[in-house]
Write a protein that holds these residues in place. Structure first.
Motif, short mmCIF file in Angstrom:
data_model
loop_
_atom_site.label_atom_id
_atom_site.label_comp_id
_atom_site.label_asym_id
_atom_site.label_seq_id
_atom_site.Cartn_x
_atom_site.Cartn_y
_atom_site.Cartn_z
N LEU A 1 0.85 -1.20 0.00
CA LEU A 1 0.00 0.00 0.00
C LEU A 1 0.88 1.25 0.00
O LEU A 1 0.57 2.25 -0.64
N ASP A 2 2.00 1.17 0.74
CA ASP A 2 2.96 2.26 0.76
C ASP A 2 3.53 2.49 -0.65
O ASP A 2 3.68 3.62 -1.10
N GLU A 3 3.82 1.39 -1.33
CA GLU A 3 4.33 1.50 -2.71
C GLU A 3 3.29 2.17 -3.61
O GLU A 3 3.62 3.00 -4.45
N LEU A 4 2.03 1.79 -3.38
CA LEU A 4 0.94 2.36 -4.18
C LEU A 4 0.79 3.86 -3.88
O LEU A 4 0.55 4.66 -4.78
N ALA A 5 0.95 4.23 -2.61
CA ALA A 5 0.87 5.65 -2.23
C ALA A 5 1.96 6.44 -2.94
O ALA A 5 1.70 7.52 -3.48
N HIS A 6 3.18 5.88 -2.95
CA HIS A 6 4.26 6.58 -3.63
C HIS A 6 4.02 6.65 -5.14
O HIS A 6 4.28 7.67 -5.77
N ALA A 7 3.45 5.56 -5.70
CA ALA A 7 3.12 5.56 -7.13
C ALA A 7 2.09 6.63 -7.44
O ALA A 7 2.09 7.23 -8.51
N ALA A 8 1.20 6.86 -6.47
CA ALA A 8 0.15 7.86 -6.68
C ALA A 8 0.61 9.26 -6.26
O ALA A 8 -0.15 10.22 -6.35
N GLY A 9 1.84 9.35 -5.79
CA GLY A 9 2.39 10.64 -5.37
C GLY A 9 1.69 11.19 -4.14
O GLY A 9 1.55 12.41 -3.98
N GLN A 10 1.22 10.31 -3.28
CA GLN A 10 0.48 10.77 -2.09
C GLN A 10 1.22 10.44 -0.80
O GLN A 10 1.98 9.48 -0.72
N ASP A 11 0.92 11.23 0.22
CA ASP A 11 1.45 10.97 1.55
C ASP A 11 0.85 9.66 2.07
O ASP A 11 -0.35 9.45 1.99
N PRO A 12 1.69 8.77 2.61
CA PRO A 12 1.18 7.45 3.02
C PRO A 12 0.05 7.50 4.06
O PRO A 12 -0.85 6.67 4.02
N LEU A 13 0.09 8.46 4.98
CA LEU A 13 -0.99 8.58 5.97
C LEU A 13 -2.27 9.08 5.30
O LEU A 13 -3.34 8.48 5.46
N ALA A 14 -2.16 10.16 4.53
CA ALA A 14 -3.34 10.72 3.85
C ALA A 14 -3.95 9.69 2.90
O ALA A 14 -5.18 9.58 2.79
N PHE A 15 -3.08 8.95 2.23
CA PHE A 15 -3.54 7.92 1.29
C PHE A 15 -4.38 6.88 2.02
O PHE A 15 -5.47 6.52 1.59
#
Lengths: 710, 156
Positions: free
Chosen positions: A518-532
């Protein structure tokens, strides 16, 4: 009836305060019943009793392995009973197939399953004591209240202690319905209470299984096959027999037992044994081959555990796709006290003293093995030096029963650390293939998780196929995030390496995979991991609260310099919700330091807050130890690791400098505590490593990864 | 078998065991002092730690012959002293979970506090790193040692 049984029976009745002045109450069967001998007490299949001197005796049916069962169970009963905490006495329950319900201490069940019946048992006793006082005083019971081990008549100020009321209360009917206290009136639950088992553990008086002795008790160690599942072919015990104190060498199911009058003699004898082994089928069992097998299995068509939307179509149209493979190793529980058990098998009676998490399974095993009826098999649960799931197995107790039957004498079987590491049941390793995708709006639209792993139930109970999804998808199929196209599927990949439940079971592997990817997906989406995470959780999900709590306490939004990183992860299991934040430093040459670890837990009503903090701190350290460097490997059919030099749990200088625990406050029904703190640890750690240095750890343990960066 | 005179918890005991028998098994099985625990048998985990002439030693790796004539203190000997500051600190910090390693932890802490009346976290880590705890009580061990130091310098 043997002499010993008569003594036990007499002591038991003394403890019960039987005769004319005792009140005992069952937990699960709240109906009055007279004792078989006709005296006016309830049958001794009971949970609490009050003696005429006011002593409250509580039978604890769940094992104490460090998690605090012998404190939290009394707290729940005593709260509703309005007992005087100073007058509580604890009795570990002797195994019984049904009268206490399940005695199995696993799955973080002691509080969450015990809460309702234990609270009701305490409340029913309280109401009966109030009625007894009202009857003695001939007053309206509405004017009476219970408090701190006595009933008070409010208008007149008269008081009677529970001990004085016990005999009268014993003759009253048990109320069918009882009112539980309002949480705002709690005096024990949710308050600070010292663990009842602490003092004896600081003086050397606590009796663990390893410490239990009987007069003339023989002690045995077993020479075990170097290849798992191997059998004794032939042996020479001349040198072993020459060791002073060695009495006998005898073949048993698991190898050759060396029976002696002391542990040291038995160990010396085992050293001197010359054994030729029949290696059996596993001589080629090897970790690299097991890993390859998992990888091959992961390519086979999977069985769906959860399927939503259309993953294949969504992958076609997605803007950005990511793929990753994750894997975790087999690991060992390694409780500090190695396996051991004392058994005394007679023709008509069996008594066992075992550090077990499952006395009922020990009882049924012993009955089956000896042919002695269940009601004549007495299993006493000793204290245990850690359990973590290992002691749910009855294998070591089976050895003691088998040997005592052969020797026709009481015997203690002890395992060395080497036995424990090499002949244990392990947390299964697993291999995971992940695919994810985000759309043009940077929203995740695909989650695909394929698991190849052995099934614990599948290996332990091959004749009982699971109803519904097998255990190996636990924690993966329950992904809490709203992603429109989702597929979690699996291929069961059983091996010859023995496996069992280990603290949080499949949640430890699957949460690592979920929360890392999920963290990888957050980074792929350019989003903060908590906000994501917050954007993907349903609005009323209890993980939101713990994520926000942990993030706030960690100062999530503060930037850290390169080489330092913060990672977040959360997971819900066993009725509770946990989120962790890790802060680490990774030097350019790849050295990792754990700076800080925060843990937020929502476990509903916090019964024993200090115990919860202990379990969370301990869960973090246990789980960090596993994630950082623990792995069981196999070569030529045998476990490679031998002792704490080659399988080394974290030591005091290696833990995070700061560990902080925050407990969400509410009065929802209690959830589990022993396990829920474990799963988010590894992903929080690995997400922090990524944040610090850009290295994504997809294969545990961390020690096998190169963390150098420039 | 040879006889050895062991001074354990301030009392002399004559034991009749093989010379290479580890002190651990003599304490546990000959003298019945089961507070000292077996954890690994190789001096790796520290569960068997006792004090010998005031120093923390691993009783699983110490032959009884080498302990003869020395003063041995086990957890039972510490318990005989009422309100020992280290035990008191352990109680107040609610250190123990399963409790199996705690006798070894406590005796190691006592030996440390004898050397250093007010150790830093780093000094605690260094002195205590030989004693494993699988329950993860380490943060509380650190706190309890600081508390014991405050209570009175800790040494027995």
């Amino acid at each position: 009836m043997s002499d010993r049984l008569r003594i036990n029976r007499r002591e038991f009745l003394q403890v019960l305060g039987a005769g004319s002045a005792g009140l005992t109450l069952g937990v699960f069967r709240l109906a009055p019943a007279l004792a078989q001998d006709g005296s006016q007490v309830f049958k001794p299949n009971e949970f609490l009793s009050i003696d005429s001197d006011g002593t409250v005796t509580l039978w604890v049916a769940r094992s104490e392995m460090g998690q605090g069962a012998r404190t939290t169970v009394p707290m729940m009963v005593a709260e509703q009973l309005e007992a005087d905490w100073e007058k509580i006495r604890i009795m570990p329950a002797v195994a019984h197939p049904s009268k206490y319900g399940s005695m199995s201490t696993g799955g973080s069940t002691t509080v969450r399953r015990g809460w309702e019946p234990l609270c009701k048992a305490g409340a029913a006793a309280r109401e009966m004591l109030i009625s007894a006082a009202a009857q003695i005083w001939a007053v309206d019971r509405a004017g009476c209240k219970a408090e701190n081990g006595m009933v008070i008549h409010v208008p007149s100020g008269r008081k009677l202690g529970y001990g004085e009321l016990a005999a009268t209360a014993a003759n009253l009917p048990v109320p069918a319905e009882v009112k539980l206290k309002d949480p705002k009136d709690y005096k024990i639950v949710g308050k600070q209470k010292m663990r009842l088992d602490t003092p004896e553990k600081l003086t050397g008086k606590a009796v663990f299984g390893f410490d239990f002795m009987l007069p003339g008790l023989a002690i045995a160690v077993i020479a075990r096959p170097p290849v798992l599942g191997g059998k004794v072919k032939r042996w020479d015990d001349q040198a072993a027999g020459a060791i002073q104190g060695v009495k006998q060498v005898i073949e048993v199911s698991h190898g050759l037992a060396v029976v002696a009058d002391s542990t040291w003699a038995a160990l010396q004898g085992r050293e001197k044994l010359v054994v030729e082994w029949d290696e059996g089928e596993n001589a080629k069992l090897d970790s690299a081959a097991i890993r390859q097998y998992f990888i091959e299995k992961s390519k086979e068509p999977g069985k769906s555990a959860r399927s939503e939307g259309d993953v294949a179509a969504a992958l076609q149209t997605a803007v950005k796709r990511i793929e990753a493979q994750y894997e975790v190793p087999f690991i060992s529980h390694s409780p500090m006290e190695p396996m051991n058990c004392v058994a005394d098998v007679r023709s008509d009676r069996v008594e066992i003293w075992a550090p077990t998490q499952n006395p009922q399974s020990v009882q049924s095993m012993a009955s089956e093995l000896t042919g002695v009826a269940m009601e004549q098999v007495f299993v006493n649960t000793t204290l245990m030096g850690g359990g973590f799931g290992r002691r749910l197995m009855a294998d070591y107790a089976e050895e003691a029963v088998e040997l005592s039957k052969l020797l026709q004498a009481p015997v203690k079987v002890v395992w060395t650390r080497e036995d424990d590491l090499q002949h244990g049941y392990f947390r299964p390793g697993s291999f995971h293939v992940l695919e994810g995708a985000v759309d043009a709006q940077n929203q995740p639209v695909v989650w695909k998780h394929r698991i190849a792993a052995p099934s614990i139930s599948g290996q332990l109970y091959p004749q009982q196929p699971p109803r519904g999804n097998p255990d190996l998808v636990d924690g993966a199929a329950q992904l809490p995030y709203r992603i429109s196209n989702l597929l979690v599927d699996y291929v069961m990949a059983n091996t010859a390496l023995p496996i069992t439940w280990l603290r949080s079971v499949y949640n430890s592997a699957n949460a690592f995979v979920n929360e890392s990817f999920l963290d990888e997906l957050a980074h792929a989406a350019g989003q903060d991991p908590l906000a994501f995470r917050l954007s993907l959780l349903p609005p009323d999900h209890r993980l939101r609260g713990v994520l926000q709590l942990a993030a706030e306490k960690a100062g999530w939004s503060e930037k850290l310099p390169r080489g330092k990183g913060r990672g977040i992860a959360c997971h819900a299991c066993f009725g509770s919700y946990a989120a962790h934040v890790a802060e680490v430093t990774v030097t350019r040459d790849g050295r990792l330091t754990l700076d800080r670890f925060l843990c937020a837990i929502d476990c509903g009503q916090a019964v024993h807050p200090e115990g919860i903090r202990q379990q969370m701190e301990g869960g973090v350290i246990f789980s960090l130890s596993v994630a950082m460097r623990e792995a069981i490997t196999v070569q030529n059919g045998g476990v490679v690791q031998q002792n704490f030099d080659t399988y080394e749990p974290l030591r005091i200088h290696e833990i995070p400098a700061r560990i902080e625990v925050y407990i969400a406050e509410n009065n929802l029904p209690p959830g589990g505590v022993g396990e829920p703190g474990v799963p988010p640890v590894a992903p929080a750690l690995c997400n922090a490593i990524f944040a610090a240095c850009g290295v994504r750890v997809r294969r545990l343990p961390v020690s096998e990864n190169d963390l150098r960066w420039s | 078998m040879p006889q050895y005179t062991l001074n354990v918890n301030r009392k002399d005991h004559v034991v009749d065991v093989a010379a290479d028998t580890p002190l651990l098994w003599v304490l546990r099985e000959t003298l019945g002092l089961t507070g000292t625990k077996y954890g690994c048998g190789q001096g790796l985990c520290g569960s068997c730690t006792v004090l010998m002439d005031g120093e923390a030693v691993r009783s699983c790796s110490l032959a009884v012959a080498d302990a003869a004539g020395k003063s041995i203190i086990t957890i039972e000997g510490i318990a005989e002293e009422k309100d020992h500051p280290v035990v008191k600190a352990w109680l107040e910090e609610e250190v123990s979970q399963c409790g199996y390693c705690q006798p070894g932890q406590i005796l190691s802490a006592i030996a440390l506090l004898k050397q250093k009346a007010n150790p830093t976290d780093a000094e605690i880590d260094e002195a205590m790193s030989g004693v494993l705890c699988r329950c993860g009580t380490y943060p509380r061990i650190r706190k309890a040692i600081h508390r014991a130091a405050q209570l009175k310098g800790g040494g027995q």
